[in-house]
Write an enzyme that holds these catalytic residues in place. Structure first.
Site, short mmCIF file in Angstrom:
data_model
loop_
_atom_site.label_atom_id
_atom_site.label_comp_id
_atom_site.label_asym_id
_atom_site.label_seq_id
_atom_site.Cartn_x
_atom_site.Cartn_y
_atom_site.Cartn_z
N LYS A 286 -79.43 -92.27 55.83
CA LYS A 286 -78.79 -92.71 57.08
C LYS A 286 -79.84 -92.82 58.19
O LYS A 286 -79.85 -93.77 58.98
CB LYS A 286 -77.67 -91.74 57.47
CG LYS A 286 -76.47 -91.84 56.54
CD LYS A 286 -75.50 -90.67 56.60
CE LYS A 286 -74.44 -90.80 55.50
NZ LYS A 286 -73.48 -89.71 55.45
N GLN B 30 -72.58 -84.19 58.46
CA GLN B 30 -72.51 -84.39 57.02
C GLN B 30 -71.61 -83.33 56.38
O GLN B 30 -71.72 -82.14 56.65
CB GLN B 30 -73.92 -84.34 56.42
CG GLN B 30 -74.00 -84.69 54.95
CD GLN B 30 -73.63 -86.15 54.64
OE1 GLN B 30 -73.79 -87.04 55.47
NE2 GLN B 30 -73.12 -86.38 53.45
N ASP C 237 -67.66 -91.67 61.76
CA ASP C 237 -67.14 -91.46 60.41
C ASP C 237 -65.65 -91.85 60.34
O ASP C 237 -65.12 -92.05 59.24
CB ASP C 237 -67.23 -89.96 60.06
CG ASP C 237 -68.36 -89.64 59.11
OD1 ASP C 237 -68.70 -90.49 58.27
OD2 ASP C 237 -68.90 -88.53 59.22
N1 GUN Z 1 -69.90 -86.50 52.64
C1 GUN Z 1 -69.59 -87.40 51.67
N2 GUN Z 1 -69.25 -88.59 52.21
C2 GUN Z 1 -69.36 -88.45 53.55
C3 GUN Z 1 -69.15 -89.35 54.64
O1 GUN Z 1 -68.78 -90.51 54.49
N3 GUN Z 1 -69.38 -88.81 55.87
C4 GUN Z 1 -69.76 -87.51 56.06
N4 GUN Z 1 -69.92 -87.09 57.30
N5 GUN Z 1 -69.96 -86.66 55.08
C5 GUN Z 1 -69.75 -87.13 53.82
#
Ligand code: GUN
Length: 295
Positions: free
Chosen positions: A54, A98, A121
């Site tokens: 990211k 995350q 998100d």
């Molecule tokens: N963990 C697995 N997929 C995601 C996601 O799309 N966003 C976040 N913040 N954590 C995750």
């Protein structure tokens, strides 16, 4: 039939080019640089890889990027206080914490603490509710990416039978919600299967479009799908390591066997993964535009 392979890498590239242009314009016309803060608590190796991807994607698009790596014993109060600071920081338009978080931290409390306007998100209940009523500001990244993979591969969604395997808040529930909206690129009949489903095969065999987010390798075998199905495999299972110590990934679908029956299928890796990351960039650009009254 041998399936068309839907390349998430290629489609993500197209979207990246579109975003690049938009980001340049925002800078030139409005002196606006989208900013994303990522927060990682602990040392989970998969999460470290995702956050790294990211950050790399942000930098490649000249999105201002701030990475906050916190130790596994960070308290909930410390994390909430960082989120409060990021909520107030005008350079930051999007905040991504995350998941999963360490067990001593209440995930719901943390997600509620993110300003819904910065919730790139789409996990805050305000944004979940807005999606539910068909008025979303942010679509969650993985499901939004899946919709884009289908649209940009020319798959007809409208009127089709979509079967989703998995009911998580991150993938299963939101993709079901997105594809049942009475909108272009949606308007499907959606069935959601889960661990309480009596006969999963009964449903998967009816699918025109099958979306699998079960978290289990080979959860879907060739005898569970019909000829001509379009398959989106969201699974990321670490099934071993190469001699160099790199993780070997497999999806939730028995790719080799199912591709012989499918019309189109996503690979793992190179399918849903890359598109998810670019949708986060898209949400960050949208967050910046919303903050400046440009969206
Ligand atoms: N963990 C697995 N997929 C995601 C996601 O799309 N966003 C976040 N913040 N954590 C995750």
């Amino acid at each position: 039939m041998t399936a068309q392979i839907i390349s998430g890498t290629e489609i993500a590239k197209q979207i990246r080019e579109e975003l690049k242009q938009e980001i340049t314009e925002l800078k030139e016309k409005h002196n606006l640089i989208p900013g994303l803060a990522t927060v990682l608590v602990g040392e989970d190796p998969a999460s470290q890889v995702y956050v790294g991807q990211k950050e790399k994607a942000s930098l490649a698009l000249s999105i201002y990027s701030e990475r906050h790596d916190l130790s596994a014993d960070t308290s909930e109060e410390e994390l909430l206080s960082l989120i409060d600071r990021l909520n107030k920081d005008p350079k930051i338009h999007g905040i991504l914490v995350q998941l999963p978080l360490p067990k001593h931290i209440n995930e719901t409390r943390v997600l509620y603490a993110i300003d819904p306007k910065k919730d790139v998100d789409g996990f805050h209940p305000v944004n979940v509710g807005k999606l539910m009523i068909g008025e979303p500001d942010y679509l969650p990244c993985t499901p939004h990416g899946i919709q884009q993979l289908l649209i940009r591969s020319g798959v007809k969604i409208e009127g089709s039978e979509v079967v989703v395997v998995g009911r998580s808040n991150i993938v299963g529930k939101p993709i079901a919600n997105i594809l049942l909206q009475k909108k272009e690129g949606a308007n499907a009949t959606v069935t959601v299967c889960h661990t309480g489903t009596r006969d999963i095969s009964f449903h998967t065999k009816r699918a025109d479009i099958l979306i699998v987010a079960a978290g289990k390798p080979k959860a879907i075998t060739a005898d569970m799908v019909k000829e001509g199905v379009v398959v989106i495999d969201v699974g990321v299972n670490r099934i071993g390591k190469t001699a160099e110590g790199k993780a070997i990934l497999a999806g939730d679908v028995d790719f080799e066997a199912v591709k012989e029956k499918a019309k189109a299928i996503t690979p793992v890796p190179g399918g849903v993964g890359p598109i998810t990351i670019i949708m986060l960039m898209l949400n960050t650009v949208k967050a910046a535009k919303l903050s400046a009254g440009l969206a």
